[in-house]
Design an enzyme around this catalytic site. Structure first.
Site, PDB file in Angstrom:
ATOM      1  N   ALA A 187       0.846  -1.189   0.000  1.00  0.00           N
ATOM      2  CA  ALA A 187       0.000   0.000   0.000  1.00  0.00           C
ATOM      3  C   ALA A 187       0.883   1.242   0.000  1.00  0.00           C
ATOM      4  O   ALA A 187       2.069   1.186   0.341  1.00  0.00           O
ATOM      5  CB  ALA A 187      -0.911  -0.010   1.220  1.00  0.00           C
ATOM      6  N   GLY A 245       0.077  -5.057   1.421  1.00  0.00           N
ATOM      7  CA  GLY A 245      -1.152  -5.170   0.653  1.00  0.00           C
ATOM      8  C   GLY A 245      -0.985  -5.927  -0.649  1.00  0.00           C
ATOM      9  O   GLY A 245      -1.935  -6.525  -1.145  1.00  0.00           O
ATOM     10  N   GLU A 281      -1.379  -9.431   0.246  1.00  0.00           N
ATOM     11  CA  GLU A 281      -2.786  -9.698   0.547  1.00  0.00           C
ATOM     12  C   GLU A 281      -3.620  -9.835  -0.723  1.00  0.00           C
ATOM     13  O   GLU A 281      -4.556 -10.650  -0.766  1.00  0.00           O
ATOM     14  CB  GLU A 281      -3.330  -8.596   1.450  1.00  0.00           C
ATOM     15  CG  GLU A 281      -2.751  -8.705   2.856  1.00  0.00           C
ATOM     16  CD  GLU A 281      -3.197  -7.586   3.775  1.00  0.00           C
ATOM     17  OE1 GLU A 281      -3.927  -7.874   4.738  1.00  0.00           O
ATOM     18  OE2 GLU A 281      -2.805  -6.426   3.528  1.00  0.00           O
ATOM     19  N   GLU A 338       3.959  -5.431   7.460  1.00  0.00           N
ATOM     20  CA  GLU A 338       3.330  -4.294   8.122  1.00  0.00           C
ATOM     21  C   GLU A 338       3.852  -4.049   9.531  1.00  0.00           C
ATOM     22  O   GLU A 338       3.836  -2.908  10.013  1.00  0.00           O
ATOM     23  CB  GLU A 338       1.803  -4.501   8.180  1.00  0.00           C
ATOM     24  CG  GLU A 338       1.097  -4.451   6.846  1.00  0.00           C
ATOM     25  CD  GLU A 338       1.006  -5.799   6.155  1.00  0.00           C
ATOM     26  OE1 GLU A 338       0.245  -5.918   5.192  1.00  0.00           O
ATOM     27  OE2 GLU A 338       1.716  -6.749   6.588  1.00  0.00           O
TER      28      GLU A 338
END
Length: 257
Positions: free
Chosen positions: A65, A110, A113, A133
Site C-alpha cells: 500500500a 497489501g 494480501e 506491516e
C-alpha cells in the site's frame, strides 16, 4: 476500462488485470484500488472465467500500500482505507471464475494480501513475498490475518506477520504460499497457459467447486461437508455434467459450453 493505473485485457474467456504504476513499484493508493475494483467488475461482466492479476514492469507485483498516503491517516480515515482494500481483495476471492496471481518481483503488505486473495499463485524466480506491516507499526489490514494461516498454516503465518518475514520464491513454494515458481521471462506465458487451461473447464462446476471450498473455511467441517453434498448433487443434469460424463464413456474429449 479507462484508467492509467490499471489495465484489463480480455481474450476470450481469459482476462489479465495489470496494476500499472511501475514508477511506484505498483503501490496501491485510493485511485489504484478503485480502478482495480472496477476492472474486476468489468472482467466479471465480460464473462471471464480465469483472471490473471499481475504488476507492470520487472521489479514488483504490488510492492504494498502507498505508505506516503497512509502515514497521516487517523482512525476514521484508516477504517475507510481498510474497507476499500478489503472490498478489492474480497472481489478477487469471490470472483465467479478463477483468479491467478502472477507474482513478479516484490509483493509486500497489501500486495501479498491481493495475491493470497486469489485462488492460485505463480511466482517468478526473483519474486519476494511478505506481510511486512509490523515494521510500520501496524498489522495487515486487507485480509492476511485470516487468509494467510489458512494458506500456509498457523506457525508460518505468525512468523511472517510477527517478524515481517520476506520469503523468496522457492521458500514461498515450500510453505504453500505459491503453487509453482518459473523463470522470470516465462511468468506471463505460464500464467496465461494456466488461465487458458482453467478457463477450458466447465464454468458452473468450477464456480461450484470454488464456493464449496470457501464454505469449508467459513463454517464448521460438518457444515462444509453438508454444503458439498448439496453442491455435488446440484451439478447433475447440467449440460456440462452430461457432456463430461458422455465424453468419458465414449472415450473422447469433452466439448463444454
Amino acid at each position: 476500462m479507462e484508467s492509467e493505473l490499471v489495465s484489463l485485457e480480455v481474450d476470450g474467456n481469459v482476462g489479465t488485470l495489470t496494476v500499472d504504476r511501475p514508477e511506484a513499484l505498483n503501490a496501491l493508493n485510493v485511485e489504484t484500488l478503485e480502478a482495480m475494483g472496477q476492472a474486476v467488475t468489468e472482467a466479471q461482466d465480460a464473462g471471464v472465467r480465469a483472471l490473471v492479476v499481475t504488476g507492470a514492469g520487472e521489479d514488483a507485483f504490488i510492492a504494498g500500500a502507498d505508505i506516503k498516503y497512509m502515514k497521516d491517516l487517523g482512525t476514521e480515515a484508516a477504517q475507510e482505507w481498510g474497507a476499500l482494500g478489503h472490498a478489492v481483495a474480497d472481489s478477487l476471492a469471490e470472483f465467479p471464475g478463477v483468479t491467478i496471481a502472477a507474482v513478479n518481483g516484490f509483493a509486500f503488505g497489501g500486495g501479498c494480501e491481493m495475491a493470497i486473495a486469489c485462488d492460485l499463485r505463480i511466482a517468478s524466480e526473483s519474486a519476494v513475498i511478505g506481510n511486512t506491516e509490523i515494521d510500520l507499526g501496524i498489522i495487515p489490514g486487507w485480509g492476511a490475518t485470516q487468509r494467510l494461516p489458512r494458506l500456509v498454516g498457523d506457525e508460518t503465518a505468525r512468523r511472517m506477520i510477527y517478524l515481517g518475514q520476506r520469503l523468496d520464491a522457492e521458500r514461498a513454494r515450500e510453505v504453500g504460499l505459491v503453487g509453482e515458481v518459473v523463470p522470470d521471462d516465462e511468468l506471463d506465458a505460464r500464467a496465461t497457459e494456466l488461465a487458458e487451461e482453467v478457463a477450458s473447464k466447465p464454468a458452473f462446476a468450477l464456480q461450484t467447486a470454488k464456493q464449496s471450498i470457501a464454505q469449508g473455511y467459513e463454517a464448521s467441517q460438518n457444515a462444509g461437508l453438508d454444503y458439498e453434498k448439496r453442491a455435488f448433487a446440484s451439478l447433475f443434469g447440467t449440460p456440462d455434467q452430461r457432456e463430461g460424463m458422455a465424453a468419458f464413456v465414449e472415450d473422447r474429449e469433452p466439448e463444454f459450453e
